[in-house]
Design an enzyme around this catalytic site. Structure first.
Site, short mmCIF file in Angstrom:
data_model
loop_
_atom_site.label_atom_id
_atom_site.label_comp_id
_atom_site.label_asym_id
_atom_site.label_seq_id
_atom_site.Cartn_x
_atom_site.Cartn_y
_atom_site.Cartn_z
N GLU B 48 0.83 -1.20 0.00
CA GLU B 48 0.00 0.00 0.00
C GLU B 48 0.87 1.26 0.00
O GLU B 48 1.67 1.45 0.90
CB GLU B 48 -0.93 -0.03 1.22
CG GLU B 48 -1.96 -1.14 1.11
CD GLU B 48 -2.62 -1.52 2.43
OE1 GLU B 48 -2.63 -0.69 3.36
OE2 GLU B 48 -3.12 -2.66 2.53
N SER B 78 -5.94 -4.16 0.81
CA SER B 78 -6.40 -5.55 0.68
C SER B 78 -5.25 -6.47 1.07
O SER B 78 -4.59 -7.06 0.22
CB SER B 78 -6.82 -5.85 -0.77
OG SER B 78 -7.72 -4.91 -1.27
N GLU B 79 -5.02 -6.60 2.37
CA GLU B 79 -3.85 -7.36 2.81
C GLU B 79 -3.90 -8.82 2.36
O GLU B 79 -2.87 -9.39 2.00
CB GLU B 79 -3.70 -7.28 4.34
CG GLU B 79 -3.08 -5.98 4.84
CD GLU B 79 -4.03 -4.81 4.86
OE1 GLU B 79 -5.24 -5.04 4.67
OE2 GLU B 79 -3.59 -3.67 5.07
N PHE B 102 1.78 -2.09 8.75
CA PHE B 102 2.03 -2.37 10.17
C PHE B 102 1.83 -3.86 10.41
O PHE B 102 0.88 -4.45 9.88
CB PHE B 102 1.08 -1.56 11.06
CG PHE B 102 1.42 -0.11 11.14
CD1 PHE B 102 2.16 0.39 12.21
CD2 PHE B 102 1.02 0.78 10.15
CE1 PHE B 102 2.50 1.74 12.29
CE2 PHE B 102 1.35 2.13 10.22
CZ PHE B 102 2.09 2.61 11.29
N ALA B 103 2.69 -4.43 11.22
CA ALA B 103 2.63 -5.87 11.49
C ALA B 103 1.29 -6.28 12.06
O ALA B 103 0.83 -7.41 11.86
CB ALA B 103 3.76 -6.26 12.44
N ASP B 104 0.65 -5.36 12.77
CA ASP B 104 -0.66 -5.62 13.37
C ASP B 104 -1.67 -6.06 12.32
O ASP B 104 -2.67 -6.70 12.65
CB ASP B 104 -1.15 -4.35 14.05
CG ASP B 104 -0.10 -3.72 14.94
OD1 ASP B 104 -0.28 -3.74 16.15
OD2 ASP B 104 0.94 -3.23 14.42
N HIS B 148 -1.13 -0.55 16.27
CA HIS B 148 0.02 -0.09 15.49
C HIS B 148 1.32 -0.32 16.24
O HIS B 148 2.31 0.35 15.97
CB HIS B 148 -0.11 1.40 15.15
CG HIS B 148 -1.11 1.72 14.09
ND1 HIS B 148 -2.44 1.87 14.36
CD2 HIS B 148 -0.98 1.92 12.74
CE1 HIS B 148 -3.09 2.17 13.23
NE2 HIS B 148 -2.23 2.19 12.24
C1 LIG Z 1 -5.97 -3.13 7.54
C2 LIG Z 1 -5.25 -1.85 7.40
N1 LIG Z 1 -4.44 -1.66 6.36
C3 LIG Z 1 -3.77 -0.50 6.22
C4 LIG Z 1 -3.91 0.50 7.14
C5 LIG Z 1 -3.11 1.79 6.99
N2 LIG Z 1 -3.99 2.88 6.60
C6 LIG Z 1 -4.47 3.76 7.49
S1 LIG Z 1 -5.53 4.87 6.80
C7 LIG Z 1 -5.34 4.15 5.29
C8 LIG Z 1 -6.06 4.66 4.12
C9 LIG Z 1 -7.49 4.62 4.34
O1 LIG Z 1 -8.11 5.25 3.27
P1 LIG Z 1 -9.62 5.68 3.40
O2 LIG Z 1 -10.41 4.56 3.92
O3 LIG Z 1 -10.02 6.22 2.07
O4 LIG Z 1 -9.61 6.82 4.50
P2 LIG Z 1 -9.09 8.32 4.42
O5 LIG Z 1 -7.81 8.35 5.18
O6 LIG Z 1 -8.96 8.72 3.00
O7 LIG Z 1 -10.14 9.10 5.11
C10 LIG Z 1 -4.46 3.09 5.34
C11 LIG Z 1 -4.06 2.29 4.17
C12 LIG Z 1 -4.76 0.25 8.23
N3 LIG Z 1 -4.91 1.14 9.21
N4 LIG Z 1 -5.41 -0.90 8.34
#
Ligand SMILES: Cc1ncc(C[n+]2csc(CCOP(=O)(O)OP(=O)(O)O)c2C)c(N)n1
Ligand SMILES: Cc1ncc(C[n+]2csc(CCOP(=O)(O)OP(=O)(O)O)c2C)c(N)n1
Ligand SMILES: [Mg+2]
Ligand SMILES: [Mg+2]
Lengths: 325, 346, 346, 325
Positions: B48, B78-79, B102-104, B148
């Site tokens: 990502e 999409s992990e 993040f490993a979580d 996290h």
């Molecule tokens: C399962 C998971 N994968 C990746 C992340 C890291 N992450 C945090 S916010 C984010 C993007 C989220 O995008 P969106 O849902 O469009 O929210 P926005 O920040 O644009 O409001 C990602 C990839 C996460 N927190 N959880």
């Protein structure tokens, strides 16, 4: 469809049926370990796939695909008996007896193996497709998935990723109406799985999975689309499995009658062939030939030795040995 | 097992070159990826926001510009699909390197790792390999909160077929990452967030640091501390402190957690007769348990005191930094355990 | 921790009634579910084909007919949604009991268990509970192959907030399941497939067997075997064998794996001075490691030999039954470990 | 919409903006631990939700919902400052400082807490909805989800299960165009998330998430549908976040200009209110009031004590104590 091609498909359907019936009999006698899910009733779907996939393609079979697996083995390497041997957990099996019914693979014939965690290969198939695309190979990566398996979240992740990356993925969805005992319409927002797939913007079609001609043509069209570099394709086969659940039959009598008597893929093809002037004796001979072949395969499987015990710890890691007891 | 490393991997590996420079952990990883991408056509990066953005921690910076969007590939959130894609690609001979931010979030793709990557070689009788690397940022200490900050090696410790690599310094990070890329086994490559800014001398050019081999980070004669990742610098600090008190501490940096190098650590404990194992994860069922058990079982007669276990408390990681400090172990806890072990053996 | 059980749960619990009958493990579980459904309006059952079909192993048989489709709820093949539903429902005070058909499929919902169920109480400062039970069929020995045979307790051992329950006999299965239903903590309830047909005396009516308490399955004076699930009957068999050789073996049935009853097992080892821990899962990073470490650490001076560890080999479970037997431990392996431990301490 | 109602929404939008701006300033000074995602630019979406959800409903806020959380707290309990205190990791926070920005919950105001594993509560919300349905409560269970979060497989599992069980789930999808730096059209088969949701057969609508009147009405309609027992509803808010990525702005200049200058939800509402005869001074006063309120909240948060260290091991288990060091 040419008469000869139809006869080939007919032969393949009988191979599948004979395979599964022979296997089932052995299973009931306690000669086959583990669990058993058969593809009986779904012969047309599997034969259509087998006749369109090349050894250089990659398919992930589902838990009812012994027939597809055996056909791939037979067509491309002439050793279909090794699928039978695998089911008997023998050293001569495609995975030396370590995989069994739910994990039979031979990549040299395009068989990438089932994953008994239903639906998990929906995302694995993406990687095979991506590699083919990156390398400029014309490989089609096919996931055979049951209607029940569509419940997994990976369904969405897979279709979405295949769509955005325009991957050569062929979703062959075998909608046999039930996941174990759960009717497709109770497990899903739609009994037509294509309805759940359409949002991703690539072609989604349905076909009568017991009509061998229609199934064959639909598969050919799907694979043609993918080989032409046009991205993923979703094909839903409407079919039905003979096997109920372990506790026996649970489906409405009329439904059972329709599928087993009026809409049996082999009986339907019998009619087609007879219409084209093939005589009944020839058909009976094919049936017998395939049963005889399967009897040989079963004998081969039974006579084969079990795996050497050193295999228990072989191939855990590529670079380290694992200790025994 | 664990003790024999058969280098079955034919990938080329240069001799470790000479001139070291102070380089950050992040940069060392970035260099390793760059060198790998340059050397292995089958390698690609996936995750990502790893492409133009260079990843949440900047580890893939500039690689998209250099190698293009095909080989440095952004994905949706999409992990499961990310790791599934890696397994499939690896099954046909590619060498994917995934970043899970993040490993979580490894919980999302746990099935692909444990039931697929770890098993394809075995269950298909050696017909497939899964030469993939999953890089991921783990560990606490920065107020990241319960989702996290986790140390996740315990989630995978009991899973045969998986390699878990856990560097503690930039030079190892680079060499271990290249070795992981060369590896025909699936590697979970843990990058402790608190180490990203650590700097040390890192040799230029391509080299590999062998998987499955621990390093003696400090020699000593009285007690052995076995540690991983961030606990290694902490153990070294504690060792300095104890030196002043007249206790000579040997520090073993495990480097590979699974399969781990029992030989090096057992040799050390056989020599010192005392041991402390230090991990950031909760105590129950963690890496410390495995190491403590193994040391006790194999050095029973050499041990003059029971092995000390330093670990996180048996709790999730709270958001509040003072609470987080309470949950996570530190130098002081290691020093305390060393003293207690010395005391118990007098 | 682990040693104090504060029964903070106000749910009613009858005294254990008198007349026991030979009942199968499956039936004992079925009875427990029936009694629970009858007693707790908030309780419901959820899983794949658990309703009319009664579940893959028949544990929920007849409950759909008795309690209806609302409370005995079939789901699609969506493990993450099954457990997510349980967590959400539990957060508002329901008591869901999920069936995950095979423990191997817990990878699908690992995130919901580890990051959600196990943490909602803690991270939201006690504002939520997650009183859910996840029943699942685990373990090998029947040719199920790599995805239907795993022992998964190791996947969850390092996760604070989760309770892992692992009965070895029908009477405990019933009492522990009812205690799990009463529990305000999320419980992973492991049902070893090889035990489903085991029969023993099971008291009628409602009773609970306390969580976090081990049972002494057999008393002895020379050596303590600590075991769970299927390894308990195997340990008892080995103990009989050793009895004939003049060795008196005590067998501790852990019953709850997390948090486990250190008190009972340490007391036993303090008495016998020798221990063997027996598990079906692979050795590295498994429950055996935790138990061996703990015993060594706390009974260091009482132990006359290192603790023996009996485990599965470090491999997935192969389909072939003879190969599977090679991978999994059995009575003979336990007996061998007991003899070796006795030998080492002479 | 009534002038008074519009003024209320306007006030709420300013509360959100003031909250986030105040917080951001504190964060930049190092006074706020952890990471920070703000809801700046998305005030209309959040205010529309806050004004339609009752304390007896249940919402799962996303990582930008400090404003929604604070409004819920303020409306239903009068203690919005406890959201601020939580972000400062203080004992007076809604989770006593153990949750922070990504895990602020207070079920007594309907806030069921974010889950920093993005998308995980897509399945958790099903259970809250199912419980409400089983108990005959009129609770709406709402999941606020970003466009990026739609990538998770749980999206499919959730929508499917909500559909087949007719659950009272309100999917409030905040499509702000990006997941971190990934444009919605690159991460998904469609830049319109409703396209991916329609297959499940329940209503899916889109609304301009910066138009407070349209957003409010769309939310009211959605919630009305659900409360009437008609099952799930999917609403996609088209909006935009001010916050880029930590490395700065990466979006096209024209896009930034459009959203920040021409399509700012507060400026748009200014115009509406002025059209309705509200004078500019009154609007300025509202802005100031809300900034003053937030300044108080920040002061409260800063003055509050940190959590007691015993909290580090509290509430791991209900029935056992966990030991400390
Ligand atoms: C399962 C998971 N994968 C990746 C992340 C890291 N992450 C945090 S916010 C984010 C993007 C989220 O995008 P969106 O849902 O469009 O929210 P926005 O920040 O644009 O409001 C990602 C990839 C996460 N927190 N959880
Ligand atoms: C992840 C997972 N969940 C549950 C199962 C158990 N299971 C095996 S087959 C099956 C039903 C599959 O239904 P479908 O995909 O329609 O295939 P069919 O058997 O009807 O051909 C289930 C639930 C499994 N193998 N994997
Ligand atoms: Mg089906
Ligand atoms: Mg977004």
């Amino acid at each position: 469809m040419e008469r000869e091609q139809l006869l080939d498909l007919y032969r393949d359907m009988w191979l599948i049926r004979a395979f599964e019936q022979g296997l089932e009999a052995e299973f009931e006698q306690g000669n086959v370990p583990g669990m058993l899910h058969t593809g009986l009733g779904q012969e047309a779907t599997q034969a259509a796939l087998a006749n369109n996939l090349k050894a250089s393609d990659a398919f992930f079979p589902d838990h009812r695909c012994h027939g597809l697996n055996a056909l791939a083995q037979q067509r491309h390497k002439g050793d279909g008996e090794r699928i039978m041997a695998e089911l008997f957990a023998k050293s001569t099996g495609v995975c030396g007896g370590k995989g069994g019914s739910l994990h039979s693979a031979d990549p040299s014939v395009g068989n990438f193996g089932d994953n008994a965690v239903e639906g998990s290969y929906l995302v694995t198939v993406l990687g095979v497709a991506l590699a083919a695309k990156m390398r400029g190979e014309s490989r089609v990566a096919c996931a055979v998935l049951g209607d029940g398996t569509v419940g997994r979240g990976e369904f969405h992740e897979s279709l979405n990723m295949a769509a955005i990356w325009d991957l050569p993925v062929f979703y062959a969805c075998v909608n046999n109406g039930y996941a174990i005992a759960t009717p497709v319409g109770e497990g899903h927002a739609s009994a037509d799985i294509v309805d759940l797939a359409r949002g991703y913007g690539f072609p989604c079609e349905q076909v009568d999975g017991n009509d061998i001609v229609a199934s064959h043509d639909a598969v050919a069209k799907a694979i043609g689309h993918i080989r032409a570099g046009k991205g993923p394709y979703f094909l839903e086969f409407k079919t039905w499995r003979w096997q109920g659940i372990f506790a026996g039959e649970f489906r409405p009598e009329a439904e059972v009658k329709y599928w087993r008597e009026d809409h049996d893929p082999i009986l339907m093809t019998d009619e087609l062939l007879i219409d084209r002037g093939v005589d009944a004796d020839e058909l009976a001979a094919i049936e017998q030939q395939q049963h005889a072949l399967i009897a040989e395969w079963i004998a081969f499987a039974k006579e084969s030795p079990p795996p050497d015990l050193v295999k228990a710890t072989a191939d855990v890691y590529a670079q380290w040995e694992v200790g025994g007891r | 097992m664990n003790d024999t490393q058969l280098d079955a991997n034919p990938a080329p590996s240069d001799a470790r070159p000479k001139k070291p420079r102070k380089t950050s952990f992040t940069k060392a990883l970035n260099d390793a990826l760059d060198l790998g991408m340059d050397r292995f056509d089958e390698m690609f990066l996936i995750g990502e926001d790893i492409a133009e953005m260079g990843g949440d921690f900047g580890v893939t910076r500039k690689l998209w510009a250099k190698y293009g969007a095909e080989r440095v590939r952004d994905t949706p959130l999409s992990e499961a699909a990310i790791i599934g894609t890696c397994v499939g690609a690896a099954m046909v001979g590619m060498r994917p390197v995934a970043e899970i931010m993040f490993a979580d979030f490894l919980g999302e793709c746990y099935d692909q790792i444990v039931n697929n990557a770890a098993k394809v070689r075995y269950m298909f009788d050696g017909q497939f390999s899964a030469p993939l690397v999953i890089r991921t940022a783990c560990g606490g200490g920065f107020g990241g909160g319960p989702h996290h900050s986790q140390s996740v090696e315990g989630w995978f410790l009991n899973v045969p077929g998986i390699v878990i690599v856990a560097p503690s310094n930039p030079a190892d990070a680079k060499g271990l990452l290249l070795a992981s890329i060369e590896s025909d086994d699936p590697v979970l490559f843990l990058e402790h967030k608190a180490l990203y800014r650590a700097r040390s001398d890192v040799p230029d050019g391509y080299y590999t640091t062998p998987l499955g081999k621990a390093a003696v980070a400090r020699t000593g004669t009285d007690l052995t501390v076995v540690a991983t990742m961030r606990m290694v610098p902490m153990a070294l600090t504690a060792a300095e402190e104890l030196e002043a008190e007249g206790v000579s501490v040997e520090v073993i940096d495990l480097r590979t957690i699974r399969p781990y190098d029992a030989e090096t650590l057992l040799e050390s404990v056989a020599k010192t007769g005392r041991a402390v194992v230090a991990n950031e994860a909760p105590k129950i069922g963690g890496l410390g348990a495995e190491l403590s058990a193994r040391i006790h079982e194999e050095c029973f007669s050499e041990l003059s005191a029971p092995v000390g276990r330093v670990d996180g408390l048996d709790a999730p990681i709270p958001f509040s930094v003072p609470l987080e400090h309470e949950v996570l172990p530190d130098e002081t806890d290691i020093a305390t355990a060393i003293r207690a072990t010395m005391e118990a053996s007098r």
